[in-house]
Design a protein around this motif. Sequence first.
Motif: not given
Length: 239
Positions: A8, A197, A199-201, A204, A206, A231
Amino acid sequence: MCRMVLASGSFDTADILAAAITMSRGETADHDNATICHRHGWGAVWRDLRTGKLASHRDPSPAWQGMPDSTLTDLQTDFLAVHVRNATLPAKQGIRFTHPLTRQTDDWYFMHNGYMPTVHRLLGLERSEFDSAEYFDYLVPPGAGTLSEGDVLKRLRAVPPGGSTSGNAIAVNRRGASIVHWSPSDTPTPRFFTLHEFVTSEVHVVSSERVPALAESSLWREVAPASVFTIPFPPQKQG
């Protein structure tokens, strides 16, 4: 048993599809289950960037055969979830059993990794015809708009014992994607059913497995056990 991956945010669709193919071939398998390859079909659900509406695709062929020739590699989207399947029961193969599952009565799409052979009892059914479909109807009641962690975990705790391995799932509707990470305490292969998972800026992701091509090992973390999170999607465009 299956493998799932979703992204996402801002990402290259081809990278997510390649990760799904890698898992379907067993190239990133690092777990405690004898199932390595997942050859019994694949499917995807994504968001159309222009309209915000969801679309899906299902193919009963192995992912490494059907996916490269599909049109999905050219998708421009901000959400994509992919499911590659290995049928728990030999009789449950073919397009009818390929995920994502959908319902005619609402706009939910559902992917499941695990085996839930007793959940049909909670629907008042005498026997199970397809455990993932019954699990879908039980976990996401028809007409539900959203999923809450408290309600989902309460439902999972009520599942009768008797062979269940995992309730890991991705449930998607126009509001967002809900990720369910849950296995019974006696699941025989807990590592196989551990979700990961990063996550970055910008994105996301999974995934059922840590895929080095998506992110180096240090960026991945295990999703909290017995957890449900959503999400959310941006509002749909009008017109």
